[in-house]
Write an enzyme that holds these catalytic residues in place. Sequence first.
Site, PDB file in Angstrom:
ATOM      1  N   ILE A 261       0.729  -1.974  -2.604  1.00  0.00           N
ATOM      2  CA  ILE A 261      -0.013  -0.722  -2.462  1.00  0.00           C
ATOM      3  C   ILE A 261       0.947   0.435  -2.236  1.00  0.00           C
ATOM      4  O   ILE A 261       1.813   0.379  -1.354  1.00  0.00           O
ATOM      5  CB  ILE A 261      -1.034  -0.828  -1.306  1.00  0.00           C
TER       6      ILE A 261
ATOM      7  N   SER B  96       1.670   5.442   1.324  1.00  0.00           N
ATOM      8  CA  SER B  96       2.491   6.236   2.250  1.00  0.00           C
ATOM      9  C   SER B  96       3.730   6.804   1.577  1.00  0.00           C
ATOM     10  O   SER B  96       4.302   6.205   0.657  1.00  0.00           O
ATOM     11  CB  SER B  96       2.917   5.383   3.443  1.00  0.00           C
TER      12      SER B  96
ATOM     13  N   GLU C 273      -9.372  -3.852   3.215  1.00  0.00           N
ATOM     14  CA  GLU C 273      -8.142  -4.327   3.850  1.00  0.00           C
ATOM     15  C   GLU C 273      -8.338  -4.558   5.344  1.00  0.00           C
ATOM     16  O   GLU C 273      -7.883  -5.561   5.908  1.00  0.00           O
ATOM     17  CB  GLU C 273      -7.018  -3.322   3.610  1.00  0.00           C
TER      18      GLU C 273
END
Length: 389
Positions: free
Chosen positions: A128, A131, A245
């Site tokens: 993923i 950030s 998640e």
Amino acid sequence: MKTVLGPDQRSFLAELRSYLDGLDPELVESTRAENIADPMQPREHGRRFLRQLAADGWLGVSWPTEYGGQGRTEIEHWLFAEELYSRRLPNGLLTLNVIGPTLMLTGTEEQKADYLPRIINGELVFAIGYSEPDAGSDLASLRTRAVRDGDEYVVNGQKLWTTGGHVATHYWLAARTGKQEDRHRGVSLFIVPMDAPGITVTPIVTQGGERTTSVYLDDVRIPASQRIGEENEGWAAIVCALNFERMFFHNEPRWELEQLADWAREQGLLEGESADAYALQERMGEHAVDVEICRLFALRGASMLADGKVPVAEASANKIWWGELRQRICNTGLDLIGEEGAIAHGSPYAPAHGHLEHGLQSSPVWRFGGGTNEIQLDMIANQGLGMPR
């Protein structure tokens, strides 16, 4: 909360355990050893193990039958993930439990046809890309930019804390396609092969020894067909994936409490009628209750999903309780062990095999991984309790 585990769920769990008990012991043990060393992403043995489960029809428990799943509820899916974690075996993690379900809800028919069969067959591993150096908790401030060029997007930027970036086959990438001031309204989501030209992955090793990565994107070209949803409207899919998640933070506290209890029993600390023994029994009992609360938090979310509801505040509560409980259990363990508790995981001399030392070293990540606890508290207040922002 209504009773969650009925006869069908208990029967499913018994069938699953019988199946797992009958797997090739060599495959199981090699996978377990690999998974204990690096539980965040399946490697060689882990992928072989997941492909075996796929071949036997045991991946995608709650996936609809049209996508190759068993068509059961999210409760059975959660029980599947919990049982595998209890055995220290990979359960599909982000790819099976997060990316697949999110694609079912937000992907095009072409994307579903392309990716879902390969996910449920254990062929793909996703990392993923959210950030960035200047966009962590405030993800809406991300600066990685995707610029449309004909039938493609050209992406430039840097991502941080990409767990599994060094072993993943594909990237679930958030990038800005609108103006910076548009914040979450200007973010789009893409799927990118990790071997695409222009992607560079470099390692970051945390103080707990886990490996995560930085990912650099230099003129990476992504077909527009690989955008999830409409341009500038990727935020909904990101939030959807994050909620999935957070529902799969569940079994680690139980496992760590078992390591602590086993060590305390070996040392004879739970026996006798001394004040110290009674105090430790009380502390362990409190932790055991907290572990069951953690499990019930997760089961509540799975039950809501099974009823067609979205567990937003509930997923946030589960995530906070999970991380803080892990830290409390490891703190208790190292306080009890004393100086020897600082012997690192991996040393043959480490008490409790070093799992509690490793857990405490890793604990700072639990406060922000999957969304910082402070942001989660805001979500509970706003969306769970109806309080103003």
